[in-house]
Write a protein that holds these residues in place. Structure first.
Motif, mmCIF file in Angstrom:
data_model
loop_
_atom_site.group_PDB
_atom_site.id
_atom_site.type_symbol
_atom_site.label_atom_id
_atom_site.label_comp_id
_atom_site.label_asym_id
_atom_site.label_seq_id
_atom_site.Cartn_x
_atom_site.Cartn_y
_atom_site.Cartn_z
ATOM 1 N N PRO A 44 0.822 -1.225 0.000
ATOM 2 C CA PRO A 44 0.000 0.000 0.000
ATOM 3 C C PRO A 44 0.853 1.271 0.000
ATOM 4 O O PRO A 44 0.514 2.250 -0.681
ATOM 5 C CB PRO A 44 -0.826 -0.132 1.288
ATOM 6 C CG PRO A 44 -0.851 -1.591 1.595
ATOM 7 C CD PRO A 44 0.489 -2.080 1.161
ATOM 8 N N ALA A 45 1.965 1.248 0.739
ATOM 9 C CA ALA A 45 2.839 2.426 0.762
ATOM 10 C C ALA A 45 3.472 2.673 -0.596
ATOM 11 O O ALA A 45 3.578 3.820 -1.044
ATOM 12 C CB ALA A 45 3.929 2.232 1.830
ATOM 13 N N ARG A 46 3.885 1.589 -1.275
ATOM 14 C CA ARG A 46 4.507 1.771 -2.595
ATOM 15 C C ARG A 46 3.494 2.336 -3.605
ATOM 16 O O ARG A 46 3.822 3.212 -4.402
ATOM 17 C CB ARG A 46 5.049 0.433 -3.112
ATOM 18 C CG ARG A 46 6.110 -0.240 -2.255
ATOM 19 C CD ARG A 46 7.414 0.527 -2.193
ATOM 20 N NE ARG A 46 7.363 1.580 -1.201
ATOM 21 C CZ ARG A 46 7.488 1.385 0.119
ATOM 22 N NH1 ARG A 46 7.656 0.180 0.604
ATOM 23 N NH2 ARG A 46 7.455 2.417 0.954
ATOM 24 N N LEU A 47 2.267 1.838 -3.564
ATOM 25 C CA LEU A 47 1.271 2.345 -4.505
ATOM 26 C C LEU A 47 0.883 3.779 -4.175
ATOM 27 O O LEU A 47 0.626 4.585 -5.078
ATOM 28 C CB LEU A 47 0.029 1.448 -4.495
ATOM 29 C CG LEU A 47 0.226 0.021 -5.029
ATOM 30 C CD1 LEU A 47 -1.090 -0.739 -5.033
ATOM 31 C CD2 LEU A 47 0.830 0.034 -6.430
ATOM 32 N N ALA A 48 0.854 4.129 -2.888
ATOM 33 C CA ALA A 48 0.565 5.515 -2.505
ATOM 34 C C ALA A 48 1.658 6.445 -3.018
ATOM 35 O O ALA A 48 1.375 7.555 -3.497
ATOM 36 C CB ALA A 48 0.436 5.612 -0.988
ATOM 37 N N GLU A 49 2.908 5.997 -2.933
ATOM 38 C CA GLU A 49 4.014 6.809 -3.448
ATOM 39 C C GLU A 49 3.910 6.991 -4.959
ATOM 40 O O GLU A 49 4.140 8.082 -5.490
ATOM 41 C CB GLU A 49 5.339 6.142 -3.080
ATOM 42 C CG GLU A 49 5.630 6.143 -1.589
ATOM 43 C CD GLU A 49 6.681 5.123 -1.187
ATOM 44 O OE1 GLU A 49 6.977 5.013 0.012
ATOM 45 O OE2 GLU A 49 7.205 4.409 -2.087
ATOM 46 N N LEU A 50 3.558 5.928 -5.652
ATOM 47 C CA LEU A 50 3.417 6.009 -7.108
ATOM 48 C C LEU A 50 2.270 6.954 -7.484
ATOM 49 O O LEU A 50 2.388 7.735 -8.436
ATOM 50 C CB LEU A 50 3.172 4.609 -7.670
ATOM 51 C CG LEU A 50 3.363 4.411 -9.169
ATOM 52 C CD1 LEU A 50 4.746 4.835 -9.616
ATOM 53 C CD2 LEU A 50 3.098 2.955 -9.531
#
Length: 668
Positions: free
Chosen positions: A174-180
């Motif tokens: 979830p953190a990686r997709l939020a960053e993207l």
């Protein structure tokens, strides 16, 4: 005002309207006159009411034109329901493309894409507030994935790169997709992220909130119709440009769309149950292509459908190097449930875990960490099989599945008849074994095995999202695993053959996806984390977990399907319904030269019957399935042929229940 007194609109007085009829032979726009009073409101994308075949029906204006190619007299628009342009041109184009891809009607796709209208919600006062700026996020965690810098550069420059992202073990997805999403917003473009279920959506919302704030809205069925429509309108009106949601969120009317993401595309929660049954992954692919938006299909596992995109060169990999994967993965051990250690350990035998697995669980508990036991089903013991040959135990009266109740008695799950003298119809054996012991029974056994240790169960209607720190035994069904602080010390995956022995094209792929999701919750091997899979280490699906190689497994799975002629290596359509009805329908389908017909066969177990099947008469015959198969290069020809056959069927007023599904999730 009478019809003859109406005055045409001065400019583009003709509206092309798609009536929502749901009939293949009427799945096209019809021309209607627009009067001067309706001129301003009857814009492309608005809801209207029109008279069709003597009755008033709902429809959408697709465009306004100056002249019509219809030689007869045109009718007038009856009224404009709302001036809200809920079907903007790019969404209408997507709906048409999805309908063509799945041999469905555009009106059925629109019903999936555009939520029902709520007049009071539309009339609410709208505050015009500029969208807050989004700061470029820290993307250091993405640097471990090869190819990411080039991908991000293309997104920032307005390009449409496409990638299949293989999340590393233990990744905070979830953190990686939020960053993207934040990086895409900072470049001035909108984002859609589709996840399988509400639990995943909750995690994603929590990760996105600090990075994108009020620019994101969530769309899920659990919101209720009013709240969902309010949020959908906020996206349509440009007051939010990040959409997080489940299946139908892929159709959200995001302006200047720059990125579409589908997480865990192999999850069966993403299978659309409504006609024409579009998968969000395919919707995202069509939208990425049509709107020149970037695409990411991500997960810990990889579907064969995603691998097709990579093999075709249409998308590229985002992979972590092997050294990074080895450093982050837990130690995985596979062993047979028939291991000799079970025979010498009565306690382990009662809980169906070999001594090695029992030892791993005890070590993790002694280290004050939680242990996860994964079982395929909830409840007690759902069904049983012959101990010698594993043939399913069936009732002699009605052939229903036998089960063991809490008293250890055999009975039929269908008719309730008791069975005192079981004999296997295949080998004559008289002893039985549980196909899979449910979470409830397993929790009882483990509570006795690990006396004094708290036991938590998660599954069905009682799903636990997270457990407290410390030593704890967690028994969960697939998809209901709670998150443990700092990761589980060990995970034991039981009854693995219940996944692998399923008569399903995707059985092995589903097993790998679920087991990798469990392993991703476990600490790295360097921190003592271990995963015990009670299965033969030689099974390819188990090897994929041991090596943490979902890409290799997906490639091998795709090669096997190509050899056997199964999707996604080919395009396949399932035609379900009464035997006589579907035979007549298939006879009217003009297949491409590469096409083959498979069946008919009885409707596969677990596949719901087509709508109206309860009214099947004697003339329709029993419910069956016929499969139509063509190579991928002729997939569009197949869908056009299916649509043409549907048109012919409608024209002949044939009403027998039938379902046509392109690339169905269950083949047989």
């Amino acid at each position: 005002m009478v019809a003859g007194a109406r005055e045409r609109a001065a400019v583009d007085p003709i509206a092309r309207v798609l009536p929502l009829l749901g009939l293949t032979h009427l799945d096209r726009p019809f021309d209607y006159l627009v009067d001067a009073e309706q001129d301003a409101a009857a814009a492309p994308g608005v809801r209207v009411r029109v008279r069709f075949a003597g009755r008033l029906v709902d429809g959408f204006v697709l465009e306004r034109i100056a002249t019509s190619d219809h030689s007869g007299k045109l009718s007038w628009l009856d009224r404009v329901v709302s001036p809200e342009q809920v079907l903007p041109p790019q969404l209408a184009t997507l709906c048409r493309a999805v309908a063509d891809r799945y041999a469905g009607t555009m009106s059925d796709v629109i019903r999936l894409a555009v939520p029902p209208r709520h007049a009071r919600t539309e009339a609410e006062a709208v505050s015009i507030v500029p969208l807050p700026d989004v700061a470029p996020p820290n993307l250091d965690a993405w640097q471990q994935y090869s190819g990411f810098d080039g991908y991000l550069g293309a997104v920032r420059s307005g390009g449409a790169p496409r990638a299949v992202w293989q999340a590393a073990p233990g990744e905070d997805w979830p953190a990686r997709l939020a960053e993207l999403a934040a990086a895409t917003l900072a470049a001035g473009r909108g984002v859609i992220i589709v996840v399988p279920d509400q639990r995943d959506l909750d995690k994603l919302e929590a990760a996105c909130e600090p990075l994108v704030g009020d620019r994101a809205v969530s769309l899920a069925a659990g919101l209720g119709p009013t709240a969902r429509y309010r949020r959908w309108l906020a996206v349509l009106r440009g007051r939010a440009d990040v959409v997080l949601g489940t299946r139908s969120a892929g159709f959200a009317p995001v302006r200047d769309l720059g990125l579409v993401v589908v997480w865990d595309d192999g999850d069966d929660s993403l299978d659309e149950p409504r006609s024409p049954y579009p998968h969000p992954r395919e919707v995202a692919v069509l939208r990425s292509y049509g709107e020149k938006a970037a695409l990411v299909i991500g997960g810990f596992a990889r579907s064969a459908e995603a691998q097709v995109l990579v093999d075709a060169g249409w998308a590229h990999d985002l992979l972590a190097p092997r050294a990074e994967i080895r450093a982050r993965a837990p130690r995985v051990v596979a062993l047979s449930g028939e291991d000799a250690s079970v025979a010498h350990d009565p306690l382990a035998r009662s809980a169906r875990i070999p001594a090695v697995a029992f030892k791993a669980a005890r070590t993790a508990l002694d280290a004050d960490t939680s242990v996860l036991f994964s079982v395929p089903r909830r409840g007690y013991i759902p069904s049983v099989a012959c101990e010698r040959c594993r043939t399913h135990a069936r009732c002699r009266a009605c052939h229903g599945p036998l089960q063991l109740d809490s008293n250890g008695e055999l009975s039929c799950r269908w008719c309730g008849r008791g069975e005192r003298n079981f004999n296997c119809v295949a080998c004559g054996g008289s002893r039985i074994r549980a196909l899979s012991t449910g979470a409830g029974r397993t929790a009882e056994e483990l509570g006795r095995a690990f006396a004094g240790v708290p036991v938590t169960t998660s599954g069905g209607a009682s799903i636990v999202d997270a457990v407290k720190p410390g030593a704890r035994v967690v028994v969960a069904t697939p998809g209901a695993e709670p998150v443990a602080p700092q990761g589980y010390g060990a995970a034991i995956i039981l009854d693995t053959w219940a996944y692998l022995d399923r008569e399903d094209l995707r059985a092995a792929e589903t097993a790998v996806r679920r087991w990798l999701a469990i392993a991703a919750l476990v600490r790295p091997a360097s921190s003592g984390g271990s995963v015990i899979i009670v299965a033969d280490a030689g099974v390819p699906a188990v090897q994929a977990i041991i090596r943490w190689d979902p890409v290799g497994f997906a490639s091998a799975e795709l090669a096997d399907r190509a050899e056997l002629g199964f999707p996604p290596a080919v395009t396949m359509a399932a035609v379900d319904g009464g035997a006589h009805t579907i035979t007549a329908f298939v006879d009217s389908v003009t297949l491409p030269t590469s096409g083959t017909v498979l069946g008919p066969v009885p409707l596969p177990s677990g596949v719901r019957a087509p709508a109206g099947s309860s009214d099947v008469g004697r003339d329709s015959g029993p419910l069956e399935r016929i499969l139509l198969r063509v190579d991928r290069g002729h997939g569009r020809e197949l869908t056009r042929a299916l649509s043409a056959a549907q048109i012919l069927r409608n024209a002949h007023h044939e009403t027998g229940p039938i379902r046509v599904q392109v690339d169905p999730p269950t083949i047989g």
